[in-house]
Design a protein around this motif. Structure first.
Motif, PDB file in Angstrom:
ATOM      1  N   ALA A 128       0.844  -1.223   0.029  1.00 31.71           N
ATOM      2  CA  ALA A 128      -0.004  -0.165  -0.018  1.00 31.71           C
ATOM      3  C   ALA A 128       0.978   1.391   0.233  1.00 31.71           C
ATOM      4  O   ALA A 128       0.570   2.267  -0.670  1.00 31.71           O
ATOM      5  CB  ALA A 128      -0.865  -0.082   1.184  1.00 31.71           C
ATOM      6  N   SER A 129       2.004   1.312   0.807  1.00 32.08           N
ATOM      7  CA  SER A 129       2.790   2.143   0.754  1.00 32.08           C
ATOM      8  C   SER A 129       3.604   2.634  -0.361  1.00 32.08           C
ATOM      9  O   SER A 129       3.784   3.600  -0.690  1.00 32.08           O
ATOM     10  CB  SER A 129       3.955   2.328   1.954  1.00 32.08           C
ATOM     11  OG  SER A 129       4.694   1.264   1.760  1.00 32.08           O
ATOM     12  N   ALA A 130       3.856   1.382  -1.243  1.00 32.92           N
ATOM     13  CA  ALA A 130       4.457   1.475  -2.312  1.00 32.92           C
ATOM     14  C   ALA A 130       3.600   2.375  -3.449  1.00 32.92           C
ATOM     15  O   ALA A 130       4.062   2.972  -4.268  1.00 32.92           O
ATOM     16  CB  ALA A 130       4.949   0.336  -2.977  1.00 32.92           C
ATOM     17  N   ALA A 131       2.127   2.266  -3.348  1.00 36.89           N
ATOM     18  CA  ALA A 131       1.397   2.967  -4.355  1.00 36.89           C
ATOM     19  C   ALA A 131       1.572   4.327  -4.197  1.00 36.89           C
ATOM     20  O   ALA A 131       0.874   5.140  -4.805  1.00 36.89           O
ATOM     21  CB  ALA A 131       0.135   2.374  -4.141  1.00 36.89           C
ATOM     22  N   THR A 132       1.857   4.756  -3.003  1.00 37.32           N
ATOM     23  CA  THR A 132       1.905   6.201  -2.673  1.00 37.32           C
ATOM     24  C   THR A 132       3.250   6.795  -3.268  1.00 37.32           C
ATOM     25  O   THR A 132       4.363   6.542  -2.360  1.00 37.32           O
ATOM     26  CB  THR A 132       1.616   6.563  -1.195  1.00 37.32           C
ATOM     27  OG1 THR A 132       0.201   5.921  -0.785  1.00 37.32           O
ATOM     28  CG2 THR A 132       1.455   8.111  -0.710  1.00 37.32           C
ATOM     29  N   PRO A 133       3.362   7.912  -4.045  1.00 37.78           N
ATOM     30  CA  PRO A 133       4.622   8.517  -4.370  1.00 37.78           C
ATOM     31  C   PRO A 133       5.243   9.490  -3.316  1.00 37.78           C
ATOM     32  O   PRO A 133       4.481   9.948  -2.523  1.00 37.78           O
ATOM     33  CB  PRO A 133       4.268   9.253  -5.427  1.00 37.78           C
ATOM     34  CG  PRO A 133       2.850   9.647  -5.219  1.00 37.78           C
ATOM     35  CD  PRO A 133       2.122   8.594  -4.642  1.00 37.78           C
ATOM     36  N   GLN A 134       6.495   9.232  -3.212  1.00 41.03           N
ATOM     37  CA  GLN A 134       7.180  10.299  -2.141  1.00 41.03           C
ATOM     38  C   GLN A 134       6.898  11.685  -2.651  1.00 41.03           C
ATOM     39  O   GLN A 134       7.189  11.816  -4.087  1.00 41.03           O
ATOM     40  CB  GLN A 134       8.320   9.880  -2.193  1.00 41.03           C
ATOM     41  CG  GLN A 134       9.479  10.779  -1.107  1.00 41.03           C
ATOM     42  CD  GLN A 134      11.070  10.429  -1.144  1.00 41.03           C
ATOM     43  OE1 GLN A 134      11.147   9.506  -1.783  1.00 41.03           O
ATOM     44  NE2 GLN A 134      11.597  11.262  -0.409  1.00 41.03           N
ATOM     45  N   ILE A 135       6.682  12.746  -1.716  1.00 43.15           N
ATOM     46  CA  ILE A 135       6.429  14.163  -2.180  1.00 43.15           C
ATOM     47  C   ILE A 135       7.815  14.861  -1.836  1.00 43.15           C
ATOM     48  O   ILE A 135       8.214  14.963  -0.425  1.00 43.15           O
ATOM     49  CB  ILE A 135       5.494  14.454  -1.472  1.00 43.15           C
ATOM     50  CG1 ILE A 135       4.309  13.874  -2.176  1.00 43.15           C
ATOM     51  CG2 ILE A 135       4.958  16.196  -2.053  1.00 43.15           C
ATOM     52  CD1 ILE A 135       2.659  14.355  -1.546  1.00 43.15           C
TER      53      ILE A 135
END
Length: 210
Positions: free
Chosen positions: A78-85
């Protein structure tokens, strides 16, 4: 006959009692006995008999962590689906230059040009202006080829496909431009979203739930 009294010399009998203390000293003799010592080597032989018993107990322990492991990977997925900002502070006038510098750093670090999408909130990037001068068909053909950095603006960015890295330059435009482009850019970024602009404005939008 005199030999008879000489025969009972007690020296031999003395040897007899000495033999008994020797037999009484049999306690020290078992110490060097190899019997108890082989029992000790049997302990180093733990690899043979004792190991089968502990592994049986360890296998259920291993089975237990194996069960929670599926739940573990689910979270990273799930965290991999969220891009780093990443936020790069810049003025409205300097946001475009900051975006260009960010792109240069990405390419120098090994990112493929086709991995990067740049979106501006104000005027089109000079590259986009140049490509649009040949017509929209040629412009979007460059996008579909996916072999170079693609530049677009907030008005047509919704036509751009997702890429691993999206760079946004908050370089002007209406006040609502940043609020509309950041959620879009966030949805298009596969791994990294870089935003160049006023930190307060950007954080206000990001805090609203990008």
């Amino acid at each position: 006959m005199p030999l008879i009294p000489e025969e009972p010399p007690i020296h031999e009998s003395a040897q007899g009692p000495r033999a008994t203390p020797a037999s009484g000293r049999t306690a020290p003799t078992p110490r060097p006995v190899p019997g108890p010592r082989p029992a000790a080597p049997s302990r180093p032989g733990r690899p043979g008999p004792p190991r089968p018993a502990p592994p049986v107990q360890r296998t259920p322990r291993d089975a237990a962590p194996a069960k929670p492991s599926p739940s573990g990977p689910a979270a990273p997925a799930a965290s991999a689906a969220t891009p780093q900002i990443q936020l790069i502070p810049a003025s409205v006038e300097g946001a475009l230059d900051a975006a260009d510098e960010a792109v240069d750093l990405l390419l120098d670090s090994g990112r493929a040009p086709g991995d990067v999408l740049v979106i501006t909130t104000g005027a089109q990037h000079p590259w986009a202006e140049h490509e649009l001068s040949f017509g929209e068909a040629a412009y979007w053909a460059q996008h579909d080829a996916g072999d170079d950095v693609f530049y677009t603006d907030v008005t047509i960015a919704d036509r751009a496909a997702s890429r691993p890295v999206v760079v946004v330059a908050v370089s002007g435009g209406p006040a609502s431009a940043a609020a509309s482009v950041l959620p879009l850019a966030h949805s298009r970024a596969g791994a990294l979203l870089i935003v160049c602009g006023d930190p307060q404005q950007i954080n206000a939008v990001l805090g609203a739930g990008v």
